[in-house]
Design a protein around this motif. Structure first.
Motif, PDB file in Angstrom:
ATOM      1  N   CYS A 180       0.847  -1.207   0.000  1.00 20.96           N
ATOM      2  CA  CYS A 180       0.000   0.000   0.000  1.00 20.96           C
ATOM      3  C   CYS A 180       0.880   1.253   0.000  1.00 20.96           C
ATOM      4  CB  CYS A 180      -0.929   0.009   1.208  1.00 20.96           C
ATOM      5  SG  CYS A 180      -1.968  -1.450   1.350  1.00 20.96           S
ATOM      6  N   HIS A 181       1.925   1.230   0.823  1.00 23.43           N
ATOM      7  CA  HIS A 181       2.859   2.354   0.877  1.00 23.43           C
ATOM      8  C   HIS A 181       3.606   2.515  -0.454  1.00 23.43           C
ATOM      9  CE1 HIS A 181       6.246   4.879   2.147  1.00 23.43           C
ATOM     10  NE2 HIS A 181       7.054   3.936   1.685  1.00 23.43           N
ATOM     11  N   GLU A 182       4.091   1.419  -0.999  1.00 25.31           N
ATOM     12  CA  GLU A 182       4.876   1.490  -2.237  1.00 25.31           C
ATOM     13  C   GLU A 182       4.015   2.011  -3.386  1.00 25.31           C
ATOM     14  OE1 GLU A 182       7.778   0.811  -1.299  1.00 25.31           O
ATOM     15  OE2 GLU A 182       8.100  -1.212  -0.514  1.00 25.31           O
ATOM     16  N   VAL A 183       2.798   1.442  -3.503  1.00 17.18           N
ATOM     17  CA  VAL A 183       1.963   1.750  -4.662  1.00 17.18           C
ATOM     18  C   VAL A 183       1.355   3.141  -4.551  1.00 17.18           C
ATOM     19  CG1 VAL A 183      -0.112   1.089  -5.921  1.00 17.18           C
ATOM     20  CG2 VAL A 183       1.487  -0.669  -5.170  1.00 17.18           C
ATOM     21  N   GLY A 185       2.252   5.564  -2.318  1.00 21.23           N
ATOM     22  CA  GLY A 185       3.233   6.591  -1.980  1.00 21.23           C
ATOM     23  C   GLY A 185       4.257   6.811  -3.076  1.00 21.23           C
ATOM     24  N   HIS A 186       4.917   5.742  -3.513  1.00 22.22           N
ATOM     25  CA  HIS A 186       6.069   5.908  -4.400  1.00 22.22           C
ATOM     26  C   HIS A 186       5.766   5.856  -5.894  1.00 22.22           C
ATOM     27  CE1 HIS A 186       9.182   5.913  -1.333  1.00 22.22           C
ATOM     28  NE2 HIS A 186       8.607   4.876  -0.738  1.00 22.22           N
ATOM     29  N   VAL A 187       4.928   4.892  -6.293  1.00 24.06           N
ATOM     30  CA  VAL A 187       4.824   4.604  -7.723  1.00 24.06           C
ATOM     31  C   VAL A 187       4.367   5.798  -8.573  1.00 24.06           C
ATOM     32  CG1 VAL A 187       3.682   3.122  -9.435  1.00 24.06           C
ATOM     33  CG2 VAL A 187       4.732   2.095  -7.411  1.00 24.06           C
ATOM     34  N   LEU A 220      18.817  12.338   3.389  1.00 21.98           N
ATOM     35  CA  LEU A 220      18.327  13.171   2.284  1.00 21.98           C
ATOM     36  C   LEU A 220      17.154  12.478   1.586  1.00 21.98           C
ATOM     37  CD1 LEU A 220      21.684  14.497   0.773  1.00 21.98           C
ATOM     38  CD2 LEU A 220      19.968  15.809   2.049  1.00 21.98           C
ATOM     39  N   TYR A 221      17.275  11.156   1.408  1.00 25.50           N
ATOM     40  CA  TYR A 221      16.198  10.363   0.817  1.00 25.50           C
ATOM     41  C   TYR A 221      14.942  10.473   1.697  1.00 25.50           C
ATOM     42  CZ  TYR A 221      13.636   6.208  -0.746  1.00 25.50           C
ATOM     43  OH  TYR A 221      12.663   5.349  -1.199  1.00 25.50           O
ATOM     44  N   TRP A 222      15.161  10.312   2.971  1.00 24.28           N
ATOM     45  CA  TRP A 222      14.060  10.335   3.942  1.00 24.28           C
ATOM     46  C   TRP A 222      13.298  11.659   3.897  1.00 24.28           C
ATOM     47  CZ3 TRP A 222      12.040   6.721   7.175  1.00 24.28           C
ATOM     48  CH2 TRP A 222      11.293   7.160   8.273  1.00 24.28           C
ATOM     49  N   VAL A 225      12.240  12.040  -0.676  1.00 23.01           N
ATOM     50  CA  VAL A 225      11.426  10.971  -1.276  1.00 23.01           C
ATOM     51  C   VAL A 225      10.373  10.447  -0.298  1.00 23.01           C
ATOM     52  CG1 VAL A 225      11.478   8.707  -2.391  1.00 23.01           C
ATOM     53  CG2 VAL A 225      13.302  10.350  -2.846  1.00 23.01           C
ATOM     54  N   GLU A 226      10.689  10.387   0.991  1.00 16.79           N
ATOM     55  CA  GLU A 226       9.694   9.874   1.946  1.00 16.79           C
ATOM     56  C   GLU A 226       8.810  10.971   2.555  1.00 16.79           C
ATOM     57  OE1 GLU A 226       8.721   6.888   2.403  1.00 16.79           O
ATOM     58  OE2 GLU A 226      10.367   5.677   1.656  1.00 16.79           O
ATOM     59  N   PHE A 227       9.376  12.112   2.904  1.00 16.31           N
ATOM     60  CA  PHE A 227       8.571  13.108   3.622  1.00 16.31           C
ATOM     61  C   PHE A 227       8.665  14.517   3.030  1.00 16.31           C
ATOM     62  CE2 PHE A 227       8.893   9.641   6.706  1.00 16.31           C
ATOM     63  CZ  PHE A 227       7.544   9.479   7.009  1.00 16.31           C
TER      64      PHE A 227
HETATM   65 FE    FE Z   1       9.087   4.287   1.211  1.00 13.16          FE
END
Ligand code: FE
Ligand code: HBI
Length: 323
Positions: A180-183, A185-187, A220-222, A225-227
Motif C-alpha cells: 500500500c505504501h509502495e503503490v 506513496g512511491h509509484v 536526504l532520501y528520507w 522521497v519519503e517526507f
Molecule cells: Fe518508502
C-alpha cells in the motif's frame, strides 16, 4: 526502519575503509542478501507477531521476491479477500485527501494507474507503466533492504518494492513499507520525470559512497522521497511517500497535532540533517522544496562533492553518471 538505522549509525562510526564493490548494473545488487526484518521474522511489537497465518503468508511472498531476476516478469501474487479489504480501506481513505494535500505531479501521474479498491495492482503492471513514462523499473524485494543496496538500486532507475500487505488488525498503520505504501506513496511519483530525476541523483551519489555518506544520503532520501513537501503558490503540498500513503501524516503536515504545528525548512543537502524518527509519531520538521528541479539541482551539487573521481568515469552499461 529502526533496525536499519541502528546498523547504519553503528557503521557510520567505523572508518571509511570497507566500501563494497561498486555495482555496474542492477544484476550486481542482491535483493535477498541484506534484508532486515521480513517473512516470519517479525519483531515482538509488530501487529502480525502473534498471527502465524500472517507470518506464513509473509514468508511465501518474500520467497517469491528472492527468486526474481531483473528483466524477468515479476511474479503475480494472488491476493486474498482479506488483503484486498485492507488495500481498499487504505485507498478509500486516502483518495479524499489527494486533491487538497498531494502535489500536482502526484495528482497527474495518479491517473495513469487507474487504482481500484477491489484490486491490488501487480508490481509487473506498475513497472510496465513506469518503463513507458520515465524508464524506471520495479524490482520485488522481501523486506527492508540495506540502505546501500536500496540507494544503489535508484542509480539504475530501479525501485525495490515490497509485495506483501500490512497486517489487517490496524489498516491505517504499518511499521515498515508494504505494498500500500509502495503503490500509493512511491509509484505515481516515479512516473513524474522531474521527481524521477531527483531520486536518480540520490542513487548515483550512493555508488561507492562511504558509510558516513550513505548515512547522510539516507537522511536526504528520507526528507525528500519519503517526507518531502513542495511549494505550490501559497500552499504546501506533499510529495513524499510517507505522507502520501498515510492519512494521519498528511493531516498532521497541514493541521498539526494537539495544537502543535510542524516546522517547514528549506532543503540544504550540505547541512546536517535532523535525526529520523519513524516509530515515535509524525515528523516534527518537513523540508520544503521550491520545485523538484530546484531540489534535484541542490542534490546534484552535494552529490558531486562526495562522488569519487573513479566513479565519475566508470561505465554503467553505457550510461554515464549525470551529476
Ligand atoms: Fe518508502
Ligand atoms: N528497503 N524495501 C525497502 N524499502 C524502502 O523504502 C527502504 C529500504 N531500505 C532502506 C530505506 N528504505 C531507507 O531507509 C533509506 O536507507 C534509503
Amino acid at each position: 526502519f529502526n533496525k536499519i538505522h541502528a546498523i547504519s549509525a553503528e557503521k557510520e562510526k567505523q572508518a571509511d575503509t570497507s566500501v563494497p564493490p561498486i555495482p555496474k548494473s542492477i544484476h550486481d545488487i542482491s535483493n535477498g542478501d541484506h534484508i532486515l526484518g521480513f517473512g516470519a521474522d517479525l519483531s515482538e511489537d509488530h501487529p502480525g507477531y502473534y498471527d502465524n497465518e500472517y507470518k506464513k503468508r509473509r514468508s511465501y511472498i518474500a520467497d517469491l521476491a528472492k527468486i526474481h531476476k531483473p528483466g524477468e516478469p515479476i511474479p503475480c501474487v494472488d491476493y486474498s479477500a482479506e488483503e484486498i479489504r485492507v488495500w481498499g480501506l487504505v485507498l478509500d481513505t486516502l483518495v479524499d485527501l489527494y486533491p487538497t494535500h498531494a502535489c500536482k505531479e502526484y495528482i497527474d501521474s495518479y491517473k495513469l494507474f487507474n487504482f481500484k479498491p477491489n484490486h491490488i495492482p501487480q508490481l509487473q503492471e506498475l513497472s510496465e507503466v513506469l518503463e513507458q513514462t520515465t524508464g524506471w523499473h520495479i524490482r520485488p524485494v522481501a523486506g527492508l533492504l540495506h540502505p546501500r543496496d536500496f540507494l544503489n538500486g535508484l542509480a539504475f532507475r530501479t525501485f525495490h518494492s515490497t509485495q506483501y500487505v500490512r497486517h489487517g488488525s490496524n489498516p491505517m498503520y504499518t511499521p515498515e513499507p508494504d505494498i500500500c505504501h509502495e503503490v500509493l506513496g512511491h509509484v505515481p511519483m516515479l512516473a513524474d520525470p522531474e521527481f524521477a530525476d531527483l531520486a536518480w541523483v540520490i542513487g548515483q551519489a550512493s555508488l561507492g559512497a562511504s558509510e558516513k555518506d550513505i548515512w547522510h544520503l539516507t537522511k536526504l532520501y528520507w526528507y525528500t522521497v519519503e517526507f518531502g513537501t513542495v511549494k505550490e503558490g501559497s500552499e504546501i503540498r506533499a510529495f513524499g511517500a510517507g505522507l502520501l500513503s498515510s492519512i494521519g501524516e498528511l493531516k498532521h503536515m497541514r493541521e498539526g497535532t494537539d495544537g502543535v504545528m510542524p516546522e517547514f525548512v528549506e532543503l540544504d543537502p550540505f547541512k546536517k540533517m535532523p535525526k529520523m524518527s519513524y516509530k515515535d509519531g509524525y515528523q516534527k520538521k518537513y523540508f520544503l522544496c521550491e520545485s523538484f528541479a530546484d531540489a534535484a539541482a541542490k542534490l546534484r551539487s552535494y552529490s558531486r562533492s562526495i562522488l569519487k573521481p573513479e566513479v565519475m568515469s566508470m561505465n554503467f552499461g553505457g550510461t554515464p553518471i549525470q551529476l
